[in-house]
Design an enzyme around this catalytic site. Structure first.
Site, mmCIF file in Angstrom:
data_model
loop_
_atom_site.group_PDB
_atom_site.id
_atom_site.type_symbol
_atom_site.label_atom_id
_atom_site.label_comp_id
_atom_site.label_asym_id
_atom_site.label_seq_id
_atom_site.Cartn_x
_atom_site.Cartn_y
_atom_site.Cartn_z
ATOM 1 N N ASN A 7 13.623 36.219 36.924
ATOM 2 C CA ASN A 7 15.005 35.838 37.206
ATOM 3 C C ASN A 7 15.254 36.167 38.672
ATOM 4 O O ASN A 7 15.346 37.337 39.057
ATOM 5 C CB ASN A 7 15.983 36.599 36.307
ATOM 6 C CG ASN A 7 17.431 36.222 36.567
ATOM 7 O OD1 ASN A 7 17.836 36.011 37.704
ATOM 8 N ND2 ASN A 7 18.228 36.160 35.514
ATOM 9 N N GLU A 34 17.908 31.498 36.812
ATOM 10 C CA GLU A 34 19.031 31.625 37.747
ATOM 11 C C GLU A 34 18.661 31.118 39.144
ATOM 12 O O GLU A 34 18.861 31.799 40.140
ATOM 13 C CB GLU A 34 19.533 33.076 37.818
ATOM 14 C CG GLU A 34 20.504 33.426 36.711
ATOM 15 C CD GLU A 34 21.393 34.607 37.039
ATOM 16 O OE1 GLU A 34 22.534 34.376 37.458
ATOM 17 O OE2 GLU A 34 20.941 35.758 36.869
ATOM 18 N N ASP A 158 14.592 35.442 30.856
ATOM 19 C CA ASP A 158 15.637 36.453 30.767
ATOM 20 C C ASP A 158 16.379 36.229 29.453
ATOM 21 O O ASP A 158 17.197 35.323 29.344
ATOM 22 C CB ASP A 158 16.578 36.320 31.970
ATOM 23 C CG ASP A 158 17.729 37.302 31.920
ATOM 24 O OD1 ASP A 158 17.817 38.090 30.962
ATOM 25 O OD2 ASP A 158 18.568 37.273 32.853
ATOM 26 N N ASN A 160 18.443 38.401 28.063
ATOM 27 C CA ASN A 160 19.715 39.121 27.991
ATOM 28 C C ASN A 160 19.863 39.847 26.654
ATOM 29 O O ASN A 160 20.940 39.879 26.059
ATOM 30 C CB ASN A 160 20.893 38.175 28.248
ATOM 31 C CG ASN A 160 21.244 38.081 29.725
ATOM 32 O OD1 ASN A 160 21.323 39.092 30.423
ATOM 33 N ND2 ASN A 160 21.439 36.861 30.210
ATOM 34 N N ASP A 258 18.023 41.453 41.126
ATOM 35 C CA ASP A 258 18.291 42.591 40.241
ATOM 36 C C ASP A 258 17.289 42.651 39.091
ATOM 37 O O ASP A 258 17.265 43.626 38.342
ATOM 38 C CB ASP A 258 19.731 42.565 39.717
ATOM 39 C CG ASP A 258 20.210 41.188 39.303
ATOM 40 O OD1 ASP A 258 19.378 40.255 39.262
ATOM 41 O OD2 ASP A 258 21.411 41.036 39.016
ATOM 42 N N HIS A 259 16.458 41.622 38.951
ATOM 43 C CA HIS A 259 15.342 41.609 38.000
ATOM 44 C C HIS A 259 14.027 41.742 38.761
ATOM 45 O O HIS A 259 13.972 41.524 39.976
ATOM 46 C CB HIS A 259 15.287 40.289 37.226
ATOM 47 C CG HIS A 259 16.445 40.053 36.316
ATOM 48 N ND1 HIS A 259 16.336 40.094 34.940
ATOM 49 C CD2 HIS A 259 17.741 39.739 36.571
ATOM 50 C CE1 HIS A 259 17.513 39.827 34.399
ATOM 51 N NE2 HIS A 259 18.371 39.600 35.366
#
Length: 268
Positions: A7, A34, A158, A160, A258-259
């Protein structure tokens, strides 16, 4: 065959960091989430110059998934079946033609926050959490369709979803979050119970392994992370698994997502 999921939290923001990681890690296939770009604006040349075939399913400013492959791709499809009205770009599939053809499904599962519940505890119809759970029902149905075939396949990206408490540094902080609520975890278990192997946990056990750290509140420096990026392998694909690792060090580099990437090595 080395297949990675990453991501990237915006292709424009990662226009230097992503190619640098590709040059170092040399995955045969990279599933991106993303990308936050329409197909026409995606910088294909950055990756085509490195020998990658580029397939995208983009969306302006939000979501978006892509496949980069050094191996031939066949039968590329976009969008998770089951809801023709769903305009969010969160799913892309293709068959990678290597020694053993592998069907790869790149996904960006909805976050689901904020969680809106009715008085009886069920999600508010049409809310973000309701959308997440309905999307997971469609994912379950697509997985069943793919399992009915003979082709080895994987679903990666991802999710989530924090599968278990050990997948969070502070599990108590996530109990009411859409990523760890009982309904989310139950939907993930229902998917796993179809016969999938979760690649990372097939090779690594115990707490302390994360793939996401929030940009806020010094989460990276405190290693206050969660593991939400997963590879689910069909039985035929799991037979080919040699390794699965998280490239944690990528998070500490310049302009990181952030990943961080997660990858599998398959005998394919």
């Amino acid at each position: 065959m080395k297949i990675a999921t990453f991501n990237i939290n915006g292709i424009k923001a990662r226009a230097q960091a992503l190619p640098a990681w590709l040059d170092e890690a040399q995955p045969d296939v990279a599933l991106l989430q993303e990308i936050k770009s329409v197909d026409e604006a995606f910088p294909r040349e950055l990756f085509e110059d490195r020998g990658y075939i580029v397939e995208t399913h983009g969306q302006k400013s939000f979501n978006g998934v892509a496949i980069l492959s050094k191996l031939p791709l066949e039968d590329v499809t976009r969008g998770l079946p089951g809801d023709d009205s769903d305009e969010q770009a969160r799913w892309i599939e293709a068959t990678v033609i290597g020694k053993t053809p592998i069907r790869v499904c790149g996904l960006y599962l909805p976050n689901g926050n904020p969680v809106e519940l009715q008085d009886d505890g069920t999600p508010v119809p049409g809310g973000k959490y309701d959308y997440k759970l309905r999307w997971m029902e469609r994912l379950h149905a697509r997985a069943q369709e793919l399992l009915a075939g003979e082709e080895p396949f994987l679903m990666a990206g991802d999710y989530n979803i924090i599968p278990q408490d050990e997948d969070a540094r502070r599990p108590e902080a996530w109990q009411q979050d859409a990523l760890a609520r009982p309904e989310s975890r139950a939907a993930f278990r229902r998917l796993m119970n179809l016969g999938f192997t979760e690649a990372f946990r097939a090779r690594t056990f115990g707490p302390g392994h994360y793939s996401f750290w929030d940009y806020q509140a010094g989460a990276w420096n405190r290693d206050d992370g969660i593991r939400i990026d997963h590879f689910l392998l069909s039985p035929a694909c799991a037979d080919l698994l040699r390794d699965c690792q998280i490239d944690k060090e990528v998070r500490g580099r310049e302009k990181p997502s952030d990943h961080v990437p997660v990858w599998v090595d398959l005998d394919a």
